[in-house]
Design a protein around this motif. Sequence first.
Motif, PDB file in Angstrom:
ATOM      1  N   SER A 153      52.800  -4.001 -48.549  1.00 31.01           N
ATOM      2  CA  SER A 153      54.105  -4.690 -48.662  1.00 31.01           C
ATOM      3  C   SER A 153      54.958  -4.042 -49.760  1.00 31.01           C
ATOM      4  N   HIS A 154      54.310  -3.335 -50.692  1.00 29.59           N
ATOM      5  CA  HIS A 154      55.048  -2.659 -51.770  1.00 29.59           C
ATOM      6  C   HIS A 154      55.776  -1.412 -51.262  1.00 29.59           C
ATOM      7  N   ASP A 155      55.290  -0.813 -50.185  1.00 31.38           N
ATOM      8  CA  ASP A 155      55.830   0.475 -49.744  1.00 31.38           C
ATOM      9  C   ASP A 155      57.289   0.380 -49.292  1.00 31.38           C
ATOM     10  N   PHE A 156      57.612  -0.675 -48.548  1.00 31.85           N
ATOM     11  CA  PHE A 156      58.990  -0.842 -48.066  1.00 31.85           C
ATOM     12  C   PHE A 156      59.598  -2.178 -48.496  1.00 31.85           C
ATOM     13  N   GLN A 157      58.847  -3.268 -48.237  1.00 33.06           N
ATOM     14  CA  GLN A 157      59.432  -4.619 -48.366  1.00 33.06           C
ATOM     15  C   GLN A 157      59.890  -4.924 -49.787  1.00 33.06           C
ATOM     16  N   LEU A 158      59.195  -4.394 -50.781  1.00 31.59           N
ATOM     17  CA  LEU A 158      59.534  -4.717 -52.171  1.00 31.59           C
ATOM     18  C   LEU A 158      60.421  -3.658 -52.834  1.00 31.59           C
ATOM     19  N   THR A 159      60.847  -2.671 -52.065  1.00 33.65           N
ATOM     20  CA  THR A 159      61.739  -1.654 -52.652  1.00 33.65           C
ATOM     21  C   THR A 159      63.168  -2.197 -52.716  1.00 33.65           C
ATOM     22  N   GLU A 160      63.910  -1.716 -53.719  1.00 35.57           N
ATOM     23  CA  GLU A 160      65.271  -2.230 -53.967  1.00 35.57           C
ATOM     24  C   GLU A 160      66.337  -1.246 -53.529  1.00 35.57           C
ATOM     25  N   ASP A 161      67.467  -1.754 -53.075  1.00 36.66           N
ATOM     26  CA  ASP A 161      68.605  -0.864 -52.804  1.00 36.66           C
ATOM     27  C   ASP A 161      69.427  -0.703 -54.096  1.00 36.66           C
ATOM     28  N   ARG A 166      66.062  -6.443 -52.672  1.00 34.72           N
ATOM     29  CA  ARG A 166      64.829  -5.926 -52.088  1.00 34.72           C
ATOM     30  C   ARG A 166      64.885  -6.059 -50.559  1.00 34.72           C
ATOM     31  N   LEU A 167      64.132  -5.167 -49.903  1.00 36.08           N
ATOM     32  CA  LEU A 167      64.226  -5.116 -48.437  1.00 36.08           C
ATOM     33  C   LEU A 167      63.874  -6.460 -47.795  1.00 36.08           C
TER      34      LEU A 167
END
Length: 277
Positions: A153-161, A166-167
């Motif tokens: 879940s850290h790879d995409f979902q928790l990344t910030e724009d 966060r996604l």
Amino acid sequence: MDKQQLFENIKRKKSFLCVGLDTDIKKIPEHLLKEEDPIFAFNKAIIDATADLCIAYKPNLAFYESMGVKGWIAFEKTVKYIKDNYPDQFIIADAKRGDIGNTSAMYARTFFEELDIDSVTVAPYMGEDSVTPFLTYDNKWVILLALTSNKGSHDFQLTEDANGERLFEKVLRKSQEWANDDRMMYVVGATQGRAFEDIRKIVPDHFLLVPGIGAQGGSLEEVCKYGMNSTCGLIVNSSRGIIYVDKTEKFAEAARTAAQEVQAQMAEQLKRVINNQ
Ligand SMILES: O=C(O)c1cc(=O)[nH]c(=O)n1[C@@H]1O[C@H](COP(=O)(O)O)[C@@H](O)[C@H]1O
């Protein structure tokens, strides 16, 4: 089933437990292997032992599809058995589908027309036209993956724009343009702890499907502390932590005991919701 019926079932049973039917032929008790349909025999025993303690069942399609035609037959029989014998149960087809529109429409037809299941888990990655075909059915639910329980879940979902969003927050915001809380729920992993606080800022009224207690170590207490709303708003799943606690002829009794333990904790947590009615 609508949101109000779901909440009524939760209050009546003092439970928001979903039993995950992740039935693996390699994990079920040996004596069942002589049955004509061991997967269905196992599911039937688990369902009969737990139905008064839970409000939902979630068969995960991977476990059935891995057995080809036999698995699909066991899946259909399981769904029919629940509907015929325990019609108050909310059934979740955990399939994590989602594709271009006309393909999603076929997935929707499978689960909502052919099998008449209440809900299906859907992946949001392909966007609006991959999700809306599931939303054209009355009284059927999309359960959209938002913040999952796994490490990935850290790879995409928790990344910030660039704006710090966060996604998973974008998924929650954007998808509310497609349906509201009487047609859409979100998956949030029980392992995500305080993130429930942030999630409730964006979707205060939605039901959340919460897998990850039991075998994955998520805390029910924490989920309730940060995620519960005035109509409970939680369907908490446990699969391995309930269905595989015993591998002898007493497996169903043991599953019942495990479900009872979780249900007792849920009854305690529900007091503040029910007392505030
Ligand atoms: O959509 C799901 O149900 C799901 C989402 C998620 O983030 N994490 C997760 O574990 N699940 C599913 O929930 C079930 C959890 O099983 P246990 O860990 O055995 O309780 C499995 O069927 C998973 O596929």
